[in-house]
Design a protein around this motif. Structure first.
Motif, PDB file in Angstrom:
ATOM      1  N   SER A 142     -49.440  53.659  59.883  1.00  0.00           N
ATOM      2  CA  SER A 142     -48.284  54.450  60.299  1.00  0.00           C
ATOM      3  C   SER A 142     -48.620  55.223  61.566  1.00  0.00           C
ATOM      4  O   SER A 142     -49.725  55.750  61.714  1.00  0.00           O
ATOM      5  CB  SER A 142     -47.882  55.444  59.198  1.00  0.00           C
ATOM      6  OG  SER A 142     -47.536  54.766  58.008  1.00  0.00           O
ATOM      7  N   ASP A 143     -47.652  55.269  62.484  1.00  0.00           N
ATOM      8  CA  ASP A 143     -47.789  56.099  63.680  1.00  0.00           C
ATOM      9  C   ASP A 143     -46.408  56.576  64.094  1.00  0.00           C
ATOM     10  O   ASP A 143     -45.430  56.410  63.353  1.00  0.00           O
ATOM     11  CB  ASP A 143     -48.489  55.338  64.816  1.00  0.00           C
ATOM     12  CG  ASP A 143     -47.793  54.030  65.157  1.00  0.00           C
ATOM     13  OD1 ASP A 143     -46.566  53.933  64.944  1.00  0.00           O
ATOM     14  OD2 ASP A 143     -48.468  53.103  65.646  1.00  0.00           O
ATOM     15  N   SER A 144     -46.308  57.153  65.294  1.00  0.00           N
ATOM     16  CA  SER A 144     -45.040  57.711  65.748  1.00  0.00           C
ATOM     17  C   SER A 144     -43.960  56.642  65.933  1.00  0.00           C
ATOM     18  O   SER A 144     -42.765  56.950  65.923  1.00  0.00           O
ATOM     19  CB  SER A 144     -45.241  58.468  67.062  1.00  0.00           C
ATOM     20  OG  SER A 144     -45.779  57.614  68.058  1.00  0.00           O
ATOM     21  N   ASP A 145     -44.371  55.383  66.100  1.00  0.00           N
ATOM     22  CA  ASP A 145     -43.411  54.299  66.287  1.00  0.00           C
ATOM     23  C   ASP A 145     -42.980  53.653  64.972  1.00  0.00           C
ATOM     24  O   ASP A 145     -42.146  52.750  64.970  1.00  0.00           O
ATOM     25  CB  ASP A 145     -44.012  53.218  67.192  1.00  0.00           C
ATOM     26  CG  ASP A 145     -44.271  53.731  68.603  1.00  0.00           C
ATOM     27  OD1 ASP A 145     -43.490  54.593  69.062  1.00  0.00           O
ATOM     28  OD2 ASP A 145     -45.251  53.296  69.218  1.00  0.00           O
ATOM     29  N   GLY A 146     -43.555  54.099  63.851  1.00  0.00           N
ATOM     30  CA  GLY A 146     -43.211  53.528  62.560  1.00  0.00           C
ATOM     31  C   GLY A 146     -44.412  52.881  61.897  1.00  0.00           C
ATOM     32  O   GLY A 146     -45.566  53.164  62.246  1.00  0.00           O
TER      33      GLY A 146
END
Length: 261
Positions: free
Chosen positions: A78-82
């Motif tokens: 998981s990261d800021s882009d999904g």
């Protein structure tokens, strides 16, 4: 074209190839070009890498051999882009065991549990390069479409800089060394302004020695001082390559000069 007051520069009248010298400070000029070339190299490398990845992935998808394999692990990041999903797997070609990983969709991630038997597509002559799980081929195909589109756009943009920084300096130097001098008339001066800069361009035309019924047009980007030093209708020396007359340069404003013998 009336050229009664026009004379070709004396240093251009000798035999070719002419000796060429750079205008201004040679060291600073070469350093500036070298810095620009070094700056653009990583972007070129990224473009080449994306293109090679796209070609390799397409070769696997179109002509890869099926090899038996099994899922060894799943990863959900998981990261800021999904969320991104990846499965690790091993596969065999003959007696040789290989390992690989593939990005997959959320649905494929749920289906492909560790221990699941899968079919792996890989190149028989290079089985370790870009293997892909056939059961997740839809995800792979979408990724390939994205990479092809992005790599084409990226490389198209970078090619503009490659032309300006690597290719054009070679052509410009050759024009001074081997180009045919001809009288060129300035037909238009253009100054195109953006938010923080202005580009000054001179448009000119000349008549090659043979083979062209109409004058050949050219254009050259110059500094403001150079742009202000001439007027439409002025006649200047242009240098061109007879086999490629659309490659030309106004000698007065070129980055190189023919050195006197």
């Amino acid at each position: 074209m009336e050229t009664e007051h026009y004379r070709v520069e004396e240093e251009l009248l000798g035999r070719t190839p002419r000796r060429v010298a750079r205008v201004g400070n040679l060291v600073s000029g070469m350093a500036g070009v070298g810095c620009m070339q070094l700056f653009i190299l990583p972007f070129i490398a990224v473009g080449v890498g994306m293109l090679l990845f796209s070609i390799g992935g397409t070769l696997v998808a179109a002509g890869g051999s099926d090899m038996p394999g099994s899922v060894t692990a799943r990863r959900d990041t998981s990261d800021s882009d999904g969320n991104s999903y990846k499965v690790d797997f091993t596969y065999r070609r003959g007696d040789d065991l290989y390992s690989g990983s593939s990005n997959v969709s959320s649905d494929d991630y749920q289906r492909l549990e560790p221990g699941s038997n899968v079919t792996v597509q890989a190149l028989s002559w290079a089985p370790s390069i870009l293997p892909a799980v056939r059961e997740a081929s839809e995800s792979r195909n979408k990724s390939l479409i994205f990479f092809w589109g992005f790599s084409i756009l990226w490389n198209a943009l970078i090619s503009v800089f490659v032309w300006a920084i690597f290719v054009w300096p070679i052509i410009a130097r050759r024009l001074i060394a081997d180009g045919t001098p001809v009288a060129a008339r300035l037909i238009e001066k253009k100054a195109d302004s953006s938010d923080d800069s202005t580009t000054y361009t001179l448009l000119y035309e000349f008549a090659p020695e043979m083979g062209f019924a109409e004058p050949v047009k050219g254009k050259m980007t110059v500094t403001r001082e150079q742009w202000e030093s001439v007027a439409s209708g002025d006649v200047l020396t242009a240098l061109y390559i007879p086999l490629r007359p659309h490659w030309s340069v106004l000698y007065k404003f070129a980055d190189y000069r023919a050195a006197a013998d």
